[in-house]
Enzyme design. Sequence first.
Site, mmCIF file in Angstrom:
data_model
loop_
_atom_site.group_PDB
_atom_site.id
_atom_site.type_symbol
_atom_site.label_atom_id
_atom_site.label_comp_id
_atom_site.label_asym_id
_atom_site.label_seq_id
_atom_site.Cartn_x
_atom_site.Cartn_y
_atom_site.Cartn_z
ATOM 1 N N LYS A 112 0.819 -1.217 0.000
ATOM 2 C CA LYS A 112 0.000 0.000 0.000
ATOM 3 C C LYS A 112 0.846 1.257 0.000
ATOM 4 O O LYS A 112 0.416 2.300 -0.480
ATOM 5 C CB LYS A 112 -0.909 0.038 1.239
ATOM 6 C CG LYS A 112 -2.176 -0.781 1.091
ATOM 7 C CD LYS A 112 -3.050 -0.609 2.321
ATOM 8 C CE LYS A 112 -4.279 -1.489 2.255
ATOM 9 N NZ LYS A 112 -4.986 -1.542 3.551
ATOM 10 N N LYS A 193 -6.112 -10.363 -7.776
ATOM 11 C CA LYS A 193 -7.367 -10.607 -7.080
ATOM 12 C C LYS A 193 -8.337 -9.445 -7.330
ATOM 13 O O LYS A 193 -7.920 -8.290 -7.343
ATOM 14 C CB LYS A 193 -7.065 -10.729 -5.578
ATOM 15 C CG LYS A 193 -8.214 -11.296 -4.787
ATOM 16 C CD LYS A 193 -7.845 -11.463 -3.320
ATOM 17 C CE LYS A 193 -9.110 -11.490 -2.491
ATOM 18 N NZ LYS A 193 -8.875 -11.492 -1.064
ATOM 19 N N LYS A 196 -11.558 -3.790 -4.676
ATOM 20 C CA LYS A 196 -12.464 -2.641 -4.670
ATOM 21 C C LYS A 196 -11.754 -1.380 -5.116
ATOM 22 O O LYS A 196 -12.369 -0.439 -5.572
ATOM 23 C CB LYS A 196 -13.020 -2.417 -3.253
ATOM 24 C CG LYS A 196 -14.121 -3.407 -2.907
ATOM 25 C CD LYS A 196 -14.864 -2.998 -1.655
ATOM 26 C CE LYS A 196 -14.091 -3.352 -0.406
ATOM 27 N NZ LYS A 196 -14.923 -3.299 0.803
#
Length: 329
Positions: A112, A193, A196
């Site tokens: 991240k 994967k 969102k």
Amino acid sequence: MKARVLSGIQPTGHLHIGNYLGALRNWVKIQHDFESIFCIVDLHAITVHQDPAALREQILQLAGLFIAAGIDPKSSTMIVQSSVAQHAELAWMLTCVTPLGWLERMTQYKAKTEAAETIGDGLLQYPVLMAADILLYQAKVVPVGEDQRQHIELARDIAQRFNSLYGDTFTMPETRLPIAGARVMGLDDPTKKMSKSATGSGHAIGLLDPPNEIKKKINRATTDSNPAVDIETMGHGVANLLNIYQAFTDATSEQVRNEFAGQRYGDVKKKVIEAVVAGVEPIQKRYAEITADRTYLNGVLKDGAERVRPIAESTTRLVRERMGLYNLS
Ligand code: TRP
């Protein structure tokens, strides 16, 4: 007595079929085997900036989707994380027993922060807050996807360290995942994967996407250069479509392979579209009914917070005592 289960989803972006097949549907299946707590983790959501009005809306939307997908709010407890103040309180206490190195090592943190210009401290603390969610309720079972395994292990390490420093306080959560959820990959890039936060409009199928949108996305989904399904050599994109079909139809992988071997992609996609639309339609219908009554939804969340508050208070009281913090008498 039933063991306690706890899991959480962030109220960011829109829930997609990957979240449903990978997590939410499993919660629905196992909810009655445990004393279940399902948490909308809004404090985790704000580790990256959120638009306040949108966040509030997404919290209610997620609560509606939980129920629409089959969470029974009478027997399972649904809570919004920030409405039980002890999550944040315990997170601080746990932060103080957590070596910085453990957090810097987290793969999700590293991923991240790689692209980010400035890194909020909340991103580093993210897994400590997650440990607090679990340990606050002394949860034994934590149904999450494989990508969260490292966070569960960290929660165990933190619990163990606290217990050895201050005496037995926390139940160790298990690393065992109760049942494996389907791992759904992005339609545009089946090596990643379904997420969102991915930006491409052809990446994820929203749980609330209308049928024509689902059709468009699946028709554009990546396949491979074979002329038809070749079970032995199929690419990730084709495997992903078969996997989605299998999950929605509850078939075995053998049944799906037999059904699709040698089929052309146009026909495959048609069947996948039908299966996905049939799978999400009842959820969408219930969702529309449930969210029409905001007072009901708010009541469920209020009731959830009230149900868990005594547990949260008793754990933090014990932790305060163990650590020598002042307890007003
Ligand atoms: N980090 C989890 C995820 O992104 C969400 C989460 C927060 C969670 N707190 C939790 C999951 C506690 C299980 C238990 O999927």
